[in-house]
Design an enzyme around this catalytic site. Structure first.
Site, PDB file in Angstrom:
ATOM      1  N   ALA A  67      27.226 -25.405 -27.248  1.00  0.00           N
ATOM      2  CA  ALA A  67      26.191 -24.412 -27.524  1.00  0.00           C
ATOM      3  C   ALA A  67      24.838 -25.096 -27.356  1.00  0.00           C
ATOM      4  CB  ALA A  67      26.366 -23.892 -28.943  1.00  0.00           C
ATOM      5  N   GLY A 110      31.042 -26.053 -27.979  1.00  0.00           N
ATOM      6  CA  GLY A 110      31.285 -24.718 -27.440  1.00  0.00           C
ATOM      7  C   GLY A 110      31.905 -24.759 -26.053  1.00  0.00           C
ATOM      8  N   GLU A 113      35.482 -25.161 -26.654  1.00  0.00           N
ATOM      9  CA  GLU A 113      35.951 -23.883 -27.228  1.00  0.00           C
ATOM     10  C   GLU A 113      36.038 -22.808 -26.143  1.00  0.00           C
ATOM     11  OE1 GLU A 113      32.814 -24.175 -30.113  1.00  0.00           O
ATOM     12  OE2 GLU A 113      34.245 -24.145 -31.767  1.00  0.00           O
ATOM     13  N   GLU A 133      30.385 -31.531 -32.889  1.00  0.00           N
ATOM     14  CA  GLU A 133      29.392 -30.874 -33.754  1.00  0.00           C
ATOM     15  C   GLU A 133      29.128 -31.661 -35.039  1.00  0.00           C
ATOM     16  OE1 GLU A 133      32.060 -29.419 -32.376  1.00  0.00           O
ATOM     17  OE2 GLU A 133      31.559 -27.444 -31.593  1.00  0.00           O
TER      18      GLU A 133
HETATM   19  N1  CAA Z   1      22.307 -28.169 -25.850  1.00  0.00           N
HETATM   20  C1  CAA Z   1      21.102 -28.246 -25.264  1.00  0.00           C
HETATM   21  N2  CAA Z   1      20.771 -29.163 -24.342  1.00  0.00           N
HETATM   22  C2  CAA Z   1      21.723 -30.059 -24.013  1.00  0.00           C
HETATM   23  C3  CAA Z   1      23.008 -30.050 -24.584  1.00  0.00           C
HETATM   24  C4  CAA Z   1      23.282 -29.039 -25.542  1.00  0.00           C
HETATM   25  N3  CAA Z   1      24.506 -28.908 -26.119  1.00  0.00           N
HETATM   26  N4  CAA Z   1      23.721 -31.066 -24.066  1.00  0.00           N
HETATM   27  C5  CAA Z   1      22.909 -31.691 -23.196  1.00  0.00           C
HETATM   28  N5  CAA Z   1      21.696 -31.087 -23.153  1.00  0.00           N
HETATM   29  C6  CAA Z   1      20.542 -31.438 -22.339  1.00  0.00           C
HETATM   30  C7  CAA Z   1      19.880 -32.724 -22.864  1.00  0.00           C
HETATM   31  O1  CAA Z   1      19.010 -32.435 -23.950  1.00  0.00           O
HETATM   32  C8  CAA Z   1      19.158 -33.192 -21.629  1.00  0.00           C
HETATM   33  O2  CAA Z   1      17.982 -32.419 -21.468  1.00  0.00           O
HETATM   34  P1  CAA Z   1      16.565 -33.159 -21.143  1.00  0.00           P
HETATM   35  O3  CAA Z   1      16.780 -33.722 -19.759  1.00  0.00           O
HETATM   36  O4  CAA Z   1      15.583 -32.040 -21.184  1.00  0.00           O
HETATM   37  O5  CAA Z   1      16.389 -34.205 -22.159  1.00  0.00           O
HETATM   38  C9  CAA Z   1      20.114 -32.797 -20.490  1.00  0.00           C
HETATM   39  O6  CAA Z   1      20.943 -31.764 -21.020  1.00  0.00           O
HETATM   40  C10 CAA Z   1      20.983 -33.958 -20.040  1.00  0.00           C
HETATM   41  O7  CAA Z   1      21.653 -34.482 -21.186  1.00  0.00           O
HETATM   42  P2  CAA Z   1      21.675 -36.057 -21.562  1.00  0.00           P
HETATM   43  O8  CAA Z   1      20.434 -36.717 -21.074  1.00  0.00           O
HETATM   44  O9  CAA Z   1      21.970 -36.183 -23.015  1.00  0.00           O
HETATM   45  O10 CAA Z   1      22.904 -36.515 -20.665  1.00  0.00           O
HETATM   46  P3  CAA Z   1      23.897 -37.739 -20.947  1.00  0.00           P
HETATM   47  O11 CAA Z   1      24.720 -37.861 -19.694  1.00  0.00           O
HETATM   48  O12 CAA Z   1      23.157 -38.947 -21.413  1.00  0.00           O
HETATM   49  O13 CAA Z   1      24.835 -37.284 -22.165  1.00  0.00           O
HETATM   50  C11 CAA Z   1      26.242 -35.721 -23.348  1.00  0.00           C
HETATM   51  C12 CAA Z   1      25.703 -36.216 -21.983  1.00  0.00           C
HETATM   52  C13 CAA Z   1      27.169 -36.787 -23.958  1.00  0.00           C
HETATM   53  C14 CAA Z   1      27.037 -34.448 -23.075  1.00  0.00           C
HETATM   54  C15 CAA Z   1      25.069 -35.464 -24.310  1.00  0.00           C
HETATM   55  O14 CAA Z   1      24.111 -34.623 -23.638  1.00  0.00           O
HETATM   56  C16 CAA Z   1      25.447 -34.757 -25.587  1.00  0.00           C
HETATM   57  O15 CAA Z   1      25.950 -35.387 -26.494  1.00  0.00           O
HETATM   58  N6  CAA Z   1      25.214 -33.424 -25.663  1.00  0.00           N
HETATM   59  C17 CAA Z   1      25.471 -32.651 -26.859  1.00  0.00           C
HETATM   60  C18 CAA Z   1      26.981 -32.388 -27.068  1.00  0.00           C
HETATM   61  C19 CAA Z   1      27.206 -31.609 -28.345  1.00  0.00           C
HETATM   62  O16 CAA Z   1      26.896 -32.057 -29.422  1.00  0.00           O
HETATM   63  N7  CAA Z   1      27.759 -30.369 -28.218  1.00  0.00           N
HETATM   64  C20 CAA Z   1      28.027 -29.507 -29.326  1.00  0.00           C
HETATM   65  C21 CAA Z   1      26.912 -28.485 -29.475  1.00  0.00           C
HETATM   66  S1  CAA Z   1      27.033 -27.481 -30.953  1.00  0.00           S
HETATM   67  C22 CAA Z   1      28.248 -26.338 -30.588  1.00  0.00           C
HETATM   68  O17 CAA Z   1      28.770 -26.275 -29.500  1.00  0.00           O
HETATM   69  C23 CAA Z   1      28.644 -25.389 -31.725  1.00  0.00           C
HETATM   70  C24 CAA Z   1      29.799 -24.497 -31.433  1.00  0.00           C
HETATM   71  O18 CAA Z   1      30.858 -24.601 -32.041  1.00  0.00           O
HETATM   72  C25 CAA Z   1      29.728 -23.407 -30.451  1.00  0.00           C
END
Ligand code: CAA
Length: 259
Positions: A67, A110, A113, A133
């Site tokens: 998400a 998400g 999911e 998360e």
């Molecule tokens: N939401 C919003 N933006 C996101 C995102 C997310 N879930 N995941 C990545 N991005 C964005 C980053 O902020 C970044 O944007 P900027 O260039 O503007 O900074 C861009 O995508 C590239 O990401 P990274 O620079 O972080 O890329 P990476 O290769 O170094 O890392 C990753 C990749 C491990 C996937 C890392 O981005 C990450 O940990 N993302 C979050 C994963 C996460 O926590 N997901 C769960 C979300 S909550 C949820 O899903 C609730 C539910 O149950 C529905």
């Protein structure tokens, strides 16, 4: 027209529709708009008689990183409640035609999911699944604690949900989370091939069979058996059942019409 976060090809191959997530810079993070677009596309494709199977993919680099954290970061509980963000996800579950997820790269939060809400998952060797998360102070909210647990069992799901660790495509296959692993460059073609096998079959029987398998999660064994039996009997009201059995007897390929 406003920028779309998904691309929909209603007929990429005979009877197969393709939905591709299209927020590459944000790693296909699932913001509200994108989920509304998926909901609307699935509604339309479910009603489109020319479509029998839907393939959902994020492309070859990433499936979805979850998400949209930036969109949610400052939301209050009542904002979340009022928007009821995850209600859009119900359409995926409600879709009666099979949905196959083609997953490459991250399928996190998400994203994991979303893949698990589909009916089957074809993954590339680069796929990584996780429910991270917990690392950002929350927990799965779109089925992660439920579907993951049912798919891979309590102890494995507990470890993933409580530590946020990712699993590889190999582990996902071993744990029973996905159907198969293919080379990244063949992800779409192999998923379309699998979709094509299903699209050749009776859409009536496929729909009823999907419904019966899903019902196994919501019923006792005896209730599920009754439900299955009734759906089995119902197939005998279809022209497709006659065509399928007559074609078998006549030693020819059946031509299913979905009637
Ligand atoms: N939401 C919003 N933006 C996101 C995102 C997310 N879930 N995941 C990545 N991005 C964005 C980053 O902020 C970044 O944007 P900027 O260039 O503007 O900074 C861009 O995508 C590239 O990401 P990274 O620079 O972080 O890329 P990476 O290769 O170094 O890392 C990753 C990749 C491990 C996937 C890392 O981005 C990450 O940990 N993302 C979050 C994963 C996460 O926590 N997901 C769960 C979300 S909550 C949820 O899903 C609730 C539910 O149950 C529905």
């Amino acid at each position: 027209m406003a920028f779309k976060f998904i691309k929909v090809n209603p007929q990429i191959e005979k009877h197969i529709a393709l939905i591709e997530l299209n927020r590459p810079k944000e790693l296909n993070a699932l913001n509200r708009q994108l989920m509304l677009e998926i909901r609307d596309a699935l509604r339309e494709l479910d009603e489109d008689e020319t479509v029998r199977v839907v393939v959902l993919t994020g492309g070859t680099k990433v499936f979805a990183a979850g998400a949209d954290i930036k969109q949610m970061a400052n939301a209050g509980a009542i904002d979340m409640l009022n928007i009821d963000q995850f209600s859009t996800w119900d359409q995926i579950k409600k879709t009666r035609k099979p949905i196959l997820a083609a997953v490459s790269g991250f399928a996190l939060g998400g994203g994991c999911e979303l893949a698990m809400t589909c009916d089957m998952i074809v993954a590339s060797e680069t796929a990584r699944f996780g429910q991270p998360e917990i690392k950002i102070g929350t927990m799965p909210g779109a089925g992660g604690t439920q579907r993951l647990t049912r798919a891979i069992g309590k102890v494995r799901a507990m470890e993933m949900v409580l530590t946020g660790k990712f699993i590889s495509a190999d582990e996902a296959l071993r744990f029973g989370l996905i159907n198969r692993i293919v080379p990244a460059e063949l992800l779409l073609s192999e998923t379309l091939k699998l979709a094509g096998e299903i699209a050749k079959l009776s859409p009536v029987a496929v729909k009823l069979a999907k419904e019966s398998v899903n019902n196994a999660f919501n019923s006792t064994l005896d209730e599920g058996l009754v439900f299955e039996r009734k759906n089995f009997y119902l197939t005998f009201a279809s022209e497709d059942q006659k065509e399928g059995m007559v074609a078998f007897v006549e030693k020819r390929m059946p031509d299913f019409k979905g009637k």
